[in-house]
Design an enzyme around this catalytic site. Structure first.
Site, PDB file in Angstrom:
ATOM      1  N   TYR A  52      54.860  30.560  46.397  1.00 19.85           N
ATOM      2  CA  TYR A  52      54.600  31.092  45.063  1.00 19.85           C
ATOM      3  C   TYR A  52      55.689  30.680  44.061  1.00 19.85           C
ATOM      4  O   TYR A  52      56.272  31.524  43.367  1.00 19.85           O
ATOM      5  CB  TYR A  52      54.514  32.625  45.092  1.00 19.85           C
ATOM      6  CG  TYR A  52      53.440  33.204  45.987  1.00 19.85           C
ATOM      7  CD1 TYR A  52      52.365  32.448  46.436  1.00 19.85           C
ATOM      8  CD2 TYR A  52      53.505  34.530  46.389  1.00 19.85           C
ATOM      9  CE1 TYR A  52      51.390  32.986  47.261  1.00 19.85           C
ATOM     10  CE2 TYR A  52      52.526  35.091  47.206  1.00 19.85           C
ATOM     11  CZ  TYR A  52      51.473  34.315  47.646  1.00 19.85           C
ATOM     12  OH  TYR A  52      50.513  34.866  48.462  1.00 19.85           O
ATOM     13  N   HIS A 106      52.067  31.764  56.798  1.00 21.19           N
ATOM     14  CA  HIS A 106      51.202  31.844  55.622  1.00 21.19           C
ATOM     15  C   HIS A 106      49.914  31.040  55.830  1.00 21.19           C
ATOM     16  O   HIS A 106      49.897  29.823  55.709  1.00 21.19           O
ATOM     17  CB  HIS A 106      51.971  31.312  54.404  1.00 21.19           C
ATOM     18  CG  HIS A 106      51.329  31.616  53.091  1.00 21.19           C
ATOM     19  ND1 HIS A 106      51.976  31.390  51.887  1.00 21.19           N
ATOM     20  CD2 HIS A 106      50.120  32.123  52.754  1.00 21.19           C
ATOM     21  CE1 HIS A 106      51.181  31.736  50.894  1.00 21.19           C
ATOM     22  NE2 HIS A 106      50.042  32.173  51.407  1.00 21.19           N
TER      23      HIS A 106
END
Length: 341
Positions: A52, A106
């Site tokens: 992110y 992830h």
């Protein structure tokens, strides 16, 4: 005040986690202010990821000096042990901490396990032994991989999309986690912005005492809504049940969840916007989706090569090129005035 204990981790969080993906879209000053307000308002679980962009840095700046008052979770998309260590060290630096409470793989295309040849799980164990991480988790959008993670007994938490549009498949997954004493973190509780009634979203997830929702928050108004639920949590009322029924009927199952894993498109189509425009334009102020900029984004659909790359990467098994065509055709009808909103 509702709280959730994440399985065997012992992490006790308010049933109002903060999903920090959206804070990468705002400036440092605004993000820090938002995050600090969230903590002071009662939120104590913050989830981010190395992927992110600068989200981790913003959390690090916001919480320097109050590290012991919050839980920090982040993620790595590493495919090798070498990449794992690079990601972890950078995350610790960005977050300004010596450890993370929960470190997650992830959305991996497989379930990392000892001896699988990747070295990823072995690296995770070593990081835990070194005290750099306290608990091991995994996130995913694929039911098969999620079930494999639960069955393996190797993970303390699972993060998976879960909202009131859930099917029996997701509900069974949630129950399976509870039986395995595995923490369940619900992402996309508002289905990527398609669900607009946060009280209904909260009330649905409040029915599952072991599920921790993490809300993607970017604006003060959004934060105020969720902070208000700490002291006054919405319950499941007849009105909310009717809202849920209407949304399920309108959206069905064949819609883009905006996860972004189909991206990037070889010709530059913003798939995770264009493939759900029919819903966005009807479920948010329509003028926001009729600007020259958005019209240009939608026109890019004409350049689709039907290469199938996006379809292969969609974790929900959607026919993405067909969705793009369907949404673009609807959009053109709206622009021409032949469809009224």
């Amino acid at each position: 005040m509702l709280k959730v204990v994440l399985g065997k981790t012992g992490i006790e969080a308010h049933k109002n986690g903060f999903g920090a993906l959206p804070v990468q879209r705002i400036g440092m000053e605004d993000a820090v202010s938002l995050l600090r307000r969230a903590r002071k308002g009662g939120m104590n679980f913050f989830d981010t990821a190395r992927f992110y962009t600068d989200s981790e840095e913003k959390l690090g700046e916001a919480f320097a000096g109050v590290r012991d008052q919050i839980y920090l979770a982040t993620k790595t998309m590493a495919q090798t042990a070498e990449e794992f260590w690079k990601d972890l060290e950078l995350s610790l630096k960005n977050l300004q901490t010596e450890y993370v409470d929960l470190y997650q793989f992830h959305n991996p295309p497989f379930c990392p396990k000892p001896g699988d040849g990747s070295g990823l799980y072995e690296a995770m164990l070593e990081a835990k032994e070194q005290g750099k991480i306290r608990h091991i988790g995994i996130t995913n959008h694929r039911l098969k991989t999620a079930h494999e993670a639960i069955d393996s007994g190797l993970y303390e938490t699972l993060q998976f999309p879960f909202c009131y549009l859930a099917t029996e498949h997701e509900l069974k997954l949630v129950e399976k986690c509870k039986k395995a004493e595995m923490g369940f973190i619900a992402m996309k509780g508002l289905s990527g912005g398609l669900l607009t009634n946060s009280a209904a979203a909260y009330a649905f997830l409040a029915q599952f005492d072991h599920v921790l929702p993490i809300w993607g928050i970017q604006k003060e108004k959004e934060l105020d809504e969720f902070l208000s639920y700490i002291e006054n949590p919405p319950g499941m009322t007849e009105e909310i049940k009717e809202q849920i029924a209407r949304d399920k009927e309108e959206l069905g199952l064949d819609f883009c969840r905006a996860c972004g894993y189909c991206m990037p498109c070889p010709v530059g189509i913003e798939i995770n916007t264009c493939a759900r425009m029919s819903q966005l334009i009807r479920r948010s102020p329509s003028e926001l989706q009729l600007t020259p900029e958005v019209q240009a984004k939608m026109k890019k659909v004409e350049e689709c090569r039907h290469c199938g790359a996006c379809k292969k990467k969609c974790p929900f098994g959607l026919d993405t090129p067909a969705l793009l065509e369907k949404n673009y055709a609807d959009y053109k009808e709206i622009l021409a005035g032949r469809v009224k909103l």
